[in-house]
Design a protein around this motif. Structure first.
Motif, mmCIF file in Angstrom:
data_model
loop_
_atom_site.group_PDB
_atom_site.id
_atom_site.type_symbol
_atom_site.label_atom_id
_atom_site.label_comp_id
_atom_site.label_asym_id
_atom_site.label_seq_id
_atom_site.Cartn_x
_atom_site.Cartn_y
_atom_site.Cartn_z
ATOM 1 N N ALA A 9 33.472 27.473 44.486
ATOM 2 C CA ALA A 9 32.367 28.120 43.788
ATOM 3 C C ALA A 9 32.859 29.174 42.813
ATOM 4 C CB ALA A 9 31.406 28.752 44.795
ATOM 5 N N THR A 10 33.919 29.909 43.175
ATOM 6 C CA THR A 10 34.341 30.990 42.287
ATOM 7 C C THR A 10 34.915 30.456 40.985
ATOM 8 O OG1 THR A 10 36.461 31.048 43.373
ATOM 9 C CG2 THR A 10 34.832 32.609 44.135
ATOM 10 N N GLY A 11 35.490 29.263 41.026
ATOM 11 C CA GLY A 11 36.047 28.709 39.797
ATOM 12 C C GLY A 11 37.383 29.316 39.424
ATOM 13 N N THR A 12 37.689 30.492 40.007
ATOM 14 C CA THR A 12 38.985 31.112 39.736
ATOM 15 C C THR A 12 39.821 31.148 40.996
ATOM 16 O OG1 THR A 12 37.942 33.225 40.147
ATOM 17 C CG2 THR A 12 38.216 32.601 37.862
ATOM 18 N N ARG A 28 41.165 34.612 43.125
ATOM 19 C CA ARG A 28 41.760 35.687 42.341
ATOM 20 C C ARG A 28 40.811 36.837 42.061
ATOM 21 N NH1 ARG A 28 44.554 32.219 39.263
ATOM 22 N NH2 ARG A 28 42.869 32.098 37.785
ATOM 23 N N ASP A 29 39.535 36.539 41.915
ATOM 24 C CA ASP A 29 38.614 37.556 41.426
ATOM 25 C C ASP A 29 37.766 38.125 42.579
ATOM 26 O OD1 ASP A 29 36.823 39.111 40.170
ATOM 27 O OD2 ASP A 29 35.827 37.514 39.057
ATOM 28 N N PRO A 30 38.047 39.357 43.006
ATOM 29 C CA PRO A 30 37.343 39.922 44.169
ATOM 30 C C PRO A 30 35.823 39.952 44.004
ATOM 31 C CG PRO A 30 39.188 41.310 43.548
ATOM 32 C CD PRO A 30 39.044 40.287 42.468
ATOM 33 N N GLY A 31 35.339 40.257 42.792
ATOM 34 C CA GLY A 31 33.897 40.346 42.579
ATOM 35 C C GLY A 31 33.211 39.020 42.865
ATOM 36 N N ARG A 32 33.771 37.966 42.316
ATOM 37 C CA ARG A 32 33.180 36.650 42.550
ATOM 38 C C ARG A 32 33.271 36.251 44.006
ATOM 39 N NH1 ARG A 32 34.627 32.503 37.690
ATOM 40 N NH2 ARG A 32 33.788 33.748 36.006
ATOM 41 N N VAL A 90 30.302 37.666 45.966
ATOM 42 C CA VAL A 90 29.013 37.018 45.690
ATOM 43 C C VAL A 90 28.980 35.609 46.278
ATOM 44 C CG1 VAL A 90 27.404 36.325 43.907
ATOM 45 C CG2 VAL A 90 28.757 38.378 43.612
ATOM 46 N N ALA A 91 30.067 34.865 46.091
ATOM 47 C CA ALA A 91 30.110 33.524 46.677
ATOM 48 C C ALA A 91 30.005 33.620 48.187
ATOM 49 C CB ALA A 91 31.403 32.821 46.275
ATOM 50 N N ILE A 115 28.339 35.774 49.926
ATOM 51 C CA ILE A 115 26.945 35.985 50.334
ATOM 52 C C ILE A 115 26.236 34.641 50.478
ATOM 53 C CG2 ILE A 115 24.722 36.919 49.602
ATOM 54 C CD1 ILE A 115 26.160 39.200 48.319
ATOM 55 N N ARG A 154 47.603 38.396 44.820
ATOM 56 C CA ARG A 154 46.269 38.537 45.384
ATOM 57 C C ARG A 154 45.830 37.227 46.038
ATOM 58 N NH1 ARG A 154 43.361 40.447 40.839
ATOM 59 N NH2 ARG A 154 44.721 42.234 40.940
#
Lengths: 362, 356
Positions: free
Chosen positions: A166-169, A172-176, A179-180, A182, A265
C-alpha cells in the motif's frame, strides 16, 4: 529504574572542552556498539531483576520448586513433580517469556529508531491486529485443533505485506507506514470482532484471550522457535546498529558520512517486523512491550542511539514480570499476560504524559 | 494524507476564481454547491428507502411503497416497520460520527483525527462491561444504558487530562486518549474474560451494528446527538476563523481556546451518543470529512452540513450491503465500513507526499 539514572559522562558545562569519543565495542570494521558506563550498569541491574523474576516464576506458588532444589533441578536432577513443573508447566513458559520479551524489546528499539517515532512499534502498523485476524480466521475455518500460531504468523506477515504494497515506497516512509497501518489494523480488528461475534461463547472467549497475548501452556518447541528467530536476527541487528545511529543525526548528515539512510530504515523496519512476528507466533500479540521497553531503556541511560541491547533486556524483564503477575497475583482469576502488559503500558504512557506536561514540554 | 494538500489550498482554486472573475464565478460556486446538495439529498433518500426495503425477508419496491402509503398487507407492514428503528439509528449515528469527525479534524488540524481518539469507544465499552458485571444489567441490550455515561466520562476525562483547548495542545489530547484507551482496554478485557455474561454483551456491542435495537435506544440517545449536531452547526463560522490561525481568529473577534474546547465538546457529545447506541464504527468519522472536503472545500459551514447528509447516506448503504451480502444472515455494519474504508485509505496512502 531510579538507581541507574546517572548523568551521562561530561554532564553540563563541557561545551568548551573537547570530548573524547565514547567507548565502542568494535568487531572489525563492521560492528561498533557504543558502550557506556551507564548503559553497562543499567544492563546489569536489568539482568539481575530478570533473574530474580525468573527464579520467582519457578519457585512461587503451590507447584513451585523449593528454592534450594532449583539449581540441582535445572542442572538435570529433577524428579517427579519437579520435573513436571520444570519441563512441562513453567520451564517452557518462562523461556518463551524471556525470548518473546527480548524479541519485542529489540523489535521496538529497531522500529522506533528506524521510523524516528518514539511512540511507534510494529503494532502501530497493524502487525498485532493482523496476527489476531489470522488466528481468528484459522479458528473459524478449521474448528478443532487448528494451529492457531500458524494463523497468527500468516496474519502478521499478510498484514505487513499489505502495508508494504500500500505504501508504494516499501517501508521507507514513516508517514505512509502509519496511515497504511491504520487501514490494515482496522480490517484486522473487524475480522477478529466478527469471528468473536459469530462463534459460540467458549470458543470466542478462548480466541479473545489469545488475541490479547498469552503464554499459557507453551512447549519447548515454542521456546526453540523464538530462540531461532532471535539468533537469526541478532547479527544483522548489530551490524545495522551503527547505520541507525548515523540516521539519528538526520538524513543529510548520514548521507554525507557515507551512510544510506533509506536502506538502513528499510532494514530496521524489516528486522523489527521479523522479530515481532516471531514473538507473536509463540506468545500472541502481547501489547506495549515493543513500545515501552525502548522508552525505558533510553530514559534510564539518557543517551542517544538505538539502545538495542538494553531494550532487549528490558523487554525480557517486562514480559517475565508481567507473566509472573499473571500466574501468581492473588484474588484475580488467571488472565492472559497481554492484559497485564496493556495495563502497565497504559499506566507508563500516562506517567510519561504527566511528566512531560508538568515540565511544560508538551 | 491527501488532506495535507487539501486543507490549506483545496479551496483556493474557488477563492481565487471568485476574486478574479467576480460574480460569474461566484454563481458557479453556488450552482455547484446546489447540485452537490441535491445529489447528497437524493443519495440519502435512496439510502433511506433501501434501508427499509432490504432485509432477511425480501420485500419488493411495490410492497414498501404500499406500506409507506398505508395500504400494505399487515404482515408486510410489520416486516417493513421493523426496519424503521435501525434506519433511524443509522441516520443518527451516521450524522453524529461524520460531523464529529469533521469537528475533530478541523479543531486538531490532524487529517487522521477521528472520534475514537478521544477515548469514546473505550469509555462506552467500559460502561457496558461495568454495567453488566457489577450493576446487574441483565446482559443483552440492557447494558446499552451504561455505554452513554461511560463514553461521556471518558471524553470528559481525556479533555481534562489532555487540557483540550488550552494553547492548542492537541498532541497531549491524542496521547491522553491513547492512555485512557489502553488502561480501560485492560480493564474491559480482564472483566470480560472472567465473566461469560459480560463477555457476551461486550462482544455483541463492540462489533458495531445497527440491528437489534428498538426505538427506546434511539430516543434515549437522540437528544444528546441533536445537541452535538446543533452545536456543530452554530460553530461553523467560528471554525472558519480558527482555520486561519489563532492570531487571525483573535483579530476576527473570536476566542480560539473557547472555540476549540466547544468544538471538541460537541464532537464528544455527538460521537458518544452514536457509539453508545450502535458500537464503535470505523471510518465514518475518519473518511466522510475527507470526501466532503474534496466536494465542497474548506468552509466549515458547508462541511458540517454536507457531513450530516453524507454520513447517514453512506452508513445506511453500508448497512444495506451487510444485510444483502450474507442473506439470510447479516454482516454487521461495523465490519462493512472497515472493509470499505480501509482499502480506500490504503489507496489514498499512495497519493501522500513522501515526507522525507
Amino acid at each position: 529504574m531510579s538507581t541507574v539514572e546517572v548523568e551521562p559522562e561530561g554532564g553540563a558545562g563541557t561545551s568548551v572542552r573537547v570530548r573524547r569519543p565514547r567507548g565502542y565495542l568494535r568487531i572489525g570494521n563492521l560492528v561498533a556498539l557504543p558502550v557506556r558506563g551507564v548503559t553497562v550498569l543499567a544492563a546489569i541491574v536489568v539482568l539481575v531483576l530478570t533473574v530474580a523474576a525468573a527464579v520467582a516464576t519457578l519457585t512461587l506458588g503451590r507447584l513451585g520448586i523449593a528454592p534450594g532444589d532449583l539449581l540441582p533441578a535445572i542442572l538435570g536432577g529433577a524428579e517427579g513433580k519437579e520435573k513436571f513443573v520444570l519441563n512441562r508447566l513453567r520451564g517452557p513458559r518462562l523461556v518463551v517469556c524471556l525470548g518473546a520479551g527480548a524479541a519485542f524489546g529489540l523489535s521496538g528499539a529497531l522500529f522506533q529508531t528506524a521510523t524516528r517515532n518514539p511512540l511507534a512499534s510494529p503494532d502501530v502498523i497493524g502487525l498485532a491486529s493482523g496476527a489476531g485476524a489470522g488466528a481468528a480466521i484459522f479458528a473459524l475455518a478449521m474448528p478443532g485443533g487448528a494451529p492457531v500460531w500458524l494463523g497468527a504468523l500468516l496474519g502478521a506477515t499478510g498484514a505487513m505485506g499489505v502495508v508494504h504494497l500500500a505504501t508504494g515506497t516499501g517501508f521507507r516512509d514513516p508517514g505512509r507506514l502509519v496511515v497504511a497501518g491504520i487501514g490494515v489494523a482496522a480490517i484486522g480488528t473487524a475480522i477478529t470482532q466478527y469471528v468473536v461475534y459469530v462463534v459460540e461463547r467458549d470458543k470466542a472467549s478462548a480466541l479473545s484471550a489469545y488475541v490479547n497475548g498469552s503464554v499459557a501452556a507453551r512447549s519447548w518447541a515454542d521456546a526453540a522457535t523464538i530462540g531461532l528467530v532471535l539468533l537469526v536476527v541478532a547479527v544483522p541487528a548489530v551490524v545495522l546498529s551503527r547505520h541507525l545511529d548515523l540516521g539519528e543525526m538526520g538524513d543529510e548528515v548520514a548521507r554525507s558520512l557515507g551512510g544510506n539512510p533509506g536502506r538502513a530504515r528499510t532494514c530496521g523496519v524489516v528486522l523489527a517486523i521479523v522479530l515481532s512476528a516471531g514473538a507473536v507466533t509463540v506468545a500472541g500479540p502481547v501489547a506495549f512491550i515493543a513500545l515501552t521497553a525502548p522508552q525505558i531503556a533510553r530514559r534510564s541511560t539518557r543517551g542517544s542511539g538505538p539502545h538495542l541491547v538494553l531494550s532487549t533486556l528490558v523487554g525480557m524483564l517486562l514480559l517475565t514480570v508481567a507473566d509472573l503477575a499473571a500466574q501468581q497475583l492473588p484474588y484475580v482469576e488467571p488472565l492472559p499476560v497481554g492484559i497485564y502488559t496493556l495495563a502497565f503500558g497504559g499506566a507508563y504512557l500516562g506517567f510519561l504524559l504527566t511528566r512531560e506536561w508538568r515540565s511544560g514540554r508538551l | 494524507m491527501k488532506a495535507d494538500s487539501e486543507v490549506p489550498d483545496g479551496d483556493s482554486g474557488i477563492d481565487t476564481a471568485t476574486a478574479d472573475a467576480g460574480p460569474v464565478a461566484a454563481t458557479g460556486v453556488v450552482l455547484r454547491t446546489t447540485v452537490l446538495l441535491i445529489g447528497c439529498l437524493v443519495l440519502l433518500l435512496v439510502a433511506l428507502f433501501a434501508s427499509v426495503m432490504f432485509g432477511s425477508r425480501t420485500t419488493s419496491f411495490g410492497d414498501v411503497v404500499d406500506v409507506l402509503t398505508g395500504h400494505g398487507d399487515p404482515y408486510l407492514t410489520t416486516v417493513v416497520e421493523s426496519r424503521y428503528p435501525r434506519t433511524a439509528l443509522g441516520v443518527l449515528a451516521g450524522a453524529s460520527l461524520a460531523v464529529a469527525g469533521t469537528l475533530m479534524q478541523g479543531v486538531t488540524r490532524n487529517p487522521l483525527a477521528d472520534p475514537g481518539l478521544l477515548g469514546i469507544n473505550a469509555g462506552a465499552a467500559a460502561g457496558i462491561v461495568t454495567g453488566t458485571a457489577f450493576a446487574g444489567a441483565t446482559g443483552g441490550w440492557a447494558a446499552l444504558w451504561w455505554a452513554l455515561p461511560g463514553a461521556l466520562l471518558a471524553g470528559g476525562f481525556v479533555h481534562i487530562l489532555g487540557g483540550g483547548g488550552a494553547g492548542g495542545g492537541t498532541v497531549r489530547l491524542v496521547l491522553a486518549g491513547a492512555v485512557l484507551s489502553a488502561v480501560l482496554g485492560a480493564y474491559i478485557q480482564a472483566v470480560a474474560l472472567s465473566k461469560p455474561k459480560v463477555f457476551d454483551s461486550y462482544r455483541y456491542w463492540v462489533v458495531g451494528a445497527l440491528g437489534g435495537r428498538g426505538w427506546d435506544v434511539f430516543w434515549s440517545v437522540s437528544p444528546l446527538a441533536g445537541l452535538g449536531l446543533a452545536a456543530a452547526l452554530l460553530l461553523g463560522p467560528g471554525l472558519n476563523a480558527l482555520a486561519l490561525g489563532d492570531e487571525s481568529a483573535t483579530a476576527l473577534g473570536t476566542n480560539p481556546a473557547v472555540l476549540r474546547a466547544s468544538g471538541l465538546a460537541a464532537a464528544t457529545v455527538a460521537s458518544a451518543a452514536a457509539t453508545a447506541a450502535v458500537g464503535p464504527i470505523a471510518f465514518v468519522g475518519l473518511g466522510v470529512p475527507h470526501i466532503v472536503r474534496a466536494m465542497v472545500g474548506t468552509d466549515f459551514r458547508r462541511q458540517i452540513a454536507f457531513s450530516a447528509l453524507l454520513g447517514p447516506a453512506l452508513l445506511l448503504l453500508a448497512d444495506v450491503v451487510g444485510r444483502v451480502l450474507l442473506r439470510p444472515q447479516e454482516l454487521m455494519v461495523g465490519v462493512v465500513t472497515a472493509f470499505v474504508g480501509a482499502p480506500a485509505l490504503l489507496i489514498a496512502v499512495r497519493r501522500m507526499r513522501v515526507a522525507t
